[in-house]
Motif scaffolding. Structure first.
Motif, PDB file in Angstrom:
ATOM      1  N   ALA A  23      29.614  38.676  37.459  1.00  0.00           N
ATOM      2  CA  ALA A  23      31.057  38.941  37.540  1.00  0.00           C
ATOM      3  C   ALA A  23      31.415  39.608  38.866  1.00  0.00           C
ATOM      4  N   GLN A  24      30.604  40.568  39.309  1.00  0.00           N
ATOM      5  CA  GLN A  24      30.880  41.224  40.585  1.00  0.00           C
ATOM      6  C   GLN A  24      30.804  40.246  41.749  1.00  0.00           C
ATOM      7  N   ARG A  25      29.843  39.344  41.714  1.00  0.00           N
ATOM      8  CA  ARG A  25      29.705  38.359  42.798  1.00  0.00           C
ATOM      9  C   ARG A  25      30.927  37.468  42.905  1.00  0.00           C
ATOM     10  N   THR A  26      31.613  37.254  41.805  1.00  0.00           N
ATOM     11  CA  THR A  26      32.810  36.418  41.829  1.00  0.00           C
ATOM     12  C   THR A  26      34.064  37.233  42.127  1.00  0.00           C
ATOM     13  N   GLY A  27      33.894  38.534  42.304  1.00  0.00           N
ATOM     14  CA  GLY A  27      35.024  39.380  42.672  1.00  0.00           C
ATOM     15  C   GLY A  27      35.772  39.984  41.505  1.00  0.00           C
ATOM     16  N   ILE A  28      35.247  39.910  40.308  1.00  0.00           N
ATOM     17  CA  ILE A  28      35.915  40.505  39.154  1.00  0.00           C
ATOM     18  C   ILE A  28      35.780  42.028  39.281  1.00  0.00           C
ATOM     19  N   PRO A  29      36.883  42.755  39.231  1.00  0.00           N
ATOM     20  CA  PRO A  29      36.825  44.221  39.337  1.00  0.00           C
ATOM     21  C   PRO A  29      36.075  44.848  38.151  1.00  0.00           C
ATOM     22  N   LEU A  30      35.422  45.974  38.415  1.00  0.00           N
ATOM     23  CA  LEU A  30      34.648  46.657  37.380  1.00  0.00           C
ATOM     24  C   LEU A  30      35.495  47.009  36.163  1.00  0.00           C
ATOM     25  N   ASP A  31      36.755  47.360  36.364  1.00  0.00           N
ATOM     26  CA  ASP A  31      37.625  47.681  35.227  1.00  0.00           C
ATOM     27  C   ASP A  31      37.771  46.479  34.290  1.00  0.00           C
ATOM     28  N   GLU A  32      37.900  45.276  34.861  1.00  0.00           N
ATOM     29  CA  GLU A  32      38.014  44.071  34.034  1.00  0.00           C
ATOM     30  C   GLU A  32      36.699  43.761  33.330  1.00  0.00           C
ATOM     31  N   ILE A  33      35.595  43.998  34.032  1.00  0.00           N
ATOM     32  CA  ILE A  33      34.283  43.771  33.425  1.00  0.00           C
ATOM     33  C   ILE A  33      34.091  44.724  32.251  1.00  0.00           C
ATOM     34  N   ARG A  34      34.412  46.001  32.458  1.00  0.00           N
ATOM     35  CA  ARG A  34      34.272  47.000  31.395  1.00  0.00           C
ATOM     36  C   ARG A  34      35.149  46.640  30.197  1.00  0.00           C
ATOM     37  N   ALA A  35      36.392  46.237  30.455  1.00  0.00           N
ATOM     38  CA  ALA A  35      37.301  45.870  29.360  1.00  0.00           C
ATOM     39  C   ALA A  35      36.742  44.690  28.566  1.00  0.00           C
ATOM     40  N   ALA A  36      36.233  43.697  29.261  1.00  0.00           N
ATOM     41  CA  ALA A  36      35.692  42.518  28.578  1.00  0.00           C
ATOM     42  C   ALA A  36      34.447  42.876  27.773  1.00  0.00           C
ATOM     43  N   LEU A  37      33.541  43.630  28.355  1.00  0.00           N
ATOM     44  CA  LEU A  37      32.330  44.022  27.639  1.00  0.00           C
ATOM     45  C   LEU A  37      32.648  44.961  26.482  1.00  0.00           C
ATOM     46  N   GLY A  38      33.701  45.753  26.640  1.00  0.00           N
ATOM     47  CA  GLY A  38      34.103  46.688  25.597  1.00  0.00           C
ATOM     48  C   GLY A  38      34.610  46.002  24.339  1.00  0.00           C
ATOM     49  N   GLU A  39      35.000  44.742  24.446  1.00  0.00           N
ATOM     50  CA  GLU A  39      35.474  43.993  23.288  1.00  0.00           C
ATOM     51  C   GLU A  39      34.325  43.418  22.456  1.00  0.00           C
ATOM     52  N   LEU A  40      33.121  43.496  22.994  1.00  0.00           N
ATOM     53  CA  LEU A  40      31.955  42.980  22.271  1.00  0.00           C
ATOM     54  C   LEU A  40      31.422  44.039  21.325  1.00  0.00           C
ATOM     55  N   PRO A  41      30.788  43.618  20.250  1.00  0.00           N
ATOM     56  CA  PRO A  41      30.148  44.601  19.369  1.00  0.00           C
ATOM     57  C   PRO A  41      29.078  45.365  20.161  1.00  0.00           C
ATOM     58  N   PRO A  42      28.884  46.648  19.871  1.00  0.00           N
ATOM     59  CA  PRO A  42      27.876  47.426  20.601  1.00  0.00           C
ATOM     60  C   PRO A  42      26.502  46.753  20.540  1.00  0.00           C
ATOM     61  N   ASP A  43      25.839  46.717  21.695  1.00  0.00           N
ATOM     62  CA  ASP A  43      24.499  46.128  21.827  1.00  0.00           C
ATOM     63  C   ASP A  43      24.432  44.680  21.370  1.00  0.00           C
ATOM     64  N   SER A  44      25.525  43.955  21.527  1.00  0.00           N
ATOM     65  CA  SER A  44      25.579  42.541  21.182  1.00  0.00           C
ATOM     66  C   SER A  44      24.692  41.747  22.140  1.00  0.00           C
ATOM     67  N   LYS A  45      24.011  40.746  21.619  1.00  0.00           N
ATOM     68  CA  LYS A  45      23.167  39.895  22.453  1.00  0.00           C
ATOM     69  C   LYS A  45      23.997  38.864  23.215  1.00  0.00           C
ATOM     70  N   LEU A  46      25.282  38.842  23.028  1.00  0.00           N
ATOM     71  CA  LEU A  46      26.233  37.945  23.669  1.00  0.00           C
ATOM     72  C   LEU A  46      25.920  36.486  23.338  1.00  0.00           C
ATOM     73  N   THR A  47      26.610  36.001  22.366  1.00  0.00           N
ATOM     74  CA  THR A  47      26.441  34.617  21.910  1.00  0.00           C
ATOM     75  C   THR A  47      27.100  33.656  22.898  1.00  0.00           C
TER      76      THR A  47
END
Length: 153
Positions: free
Chosen positions: A64-88
Motif C-alpha cells: 500500500a505504501q509503494r502505491t502511495g496510500i497514506p498510512l491513515d488510510e492503511i490503518r483505517a482499512a486494516l482496522g476494519e478487519l477482525p483482530p489478527d485476521s489472516k486476511l481472506t
C-alpha cells in the motif's frame, strides 16, 4: 527453486525475527506499531512478541505504501478487519477495491500534470499566455489557496 516455508500463525515472533522475515527495519516495525498498524504483546520480560500474522500485515502495508496510500488510510482499512485476521481473498478484494479508486484518481491527476508539463520550460515563465498552470489575476482564489489548476479533478 526456493523452498516455500509455511507461516506458523500460532508462534510468537520477536521484533528481530519479524524484521528479518518481513524485510523491514526494527525501527519501522516500532513505527508501524506506534501508528496502530500492527500490534504486539509483551512477554514476561517485557519484550515485544508478534503473532505470525503480522508478516502478512506488514506485506500489505508495504504494498500500500509503494502505491502511495497514506498510512491513515492503511490503518483505517486494516482496522476494519477482525483482530489478527489472516486476511481472506474476499477481505483483500474489498481493500484493493477501496484503494483502486484512490489510485485511479491519483493516476488521472498525475497523467494530466505530466501531459500539461510537456511544454513547460520552467518558471520564470517563458510563455505566460500558454501556461496551463498559471492563474492570471488570481481568478481561482474563490476555490481556495494553492495551485488550484493542478488540484482540479
Amino acid at each position: 527453486m526456493a523452498k516455500v516455508v509455511a507461516i506458523d500463525y500460532t508462534r510468537s515472533l520477536s521484533v528481530g525475527e519479524v524484521a528479518r522475515r518481513s524485510g523491514v527495519a526494527v525501527s519501522t516495525i516500532h513505527f508501524y506499531e506506534s501508528k496502530g498498524l500492527i500490534k504486539a504483546t509483551r512477554s514476561e520480560g517485557n519484550q515485544r512478541r508478534f503473532s505470525g500474522i503480522v508478516l502478512r500485515y506488514i506485506a500489505i502495508i508495504k504494498v500500500a505504501q509503494r502505491t502511495g496510500i497514506p498510512l491513515d488510510e492503511i490503518r483505517a482499512a486494516l482496522g476494519e478487519l477482525p483482530p489478527d485476521s489472516k486476511l481472506t481473498a474476499a477481505q483483500w478484494k474489498s481493500l484493493s477495491a477501496r484503494w483502486r479508486q484512490t489510485l485511479d484518481e491519483r493516476i488521472k491527476r498525475l497523467t494530466r500534470l505530466r501531459d500539461e508539463l510537456d511544454n513547460c520550460i520552467g518558471c520564470g515563465c517563458l510563455s505566460l499566455q500558454d501556461c496551463p498552470l498559471r492563474n492570471p489575476n488570481d481568478a481561482l482564489a474563490a476555490e481556495g489557496p494553492g495551485p488550484r489548476i493542478l488540484e482540479r479533478p
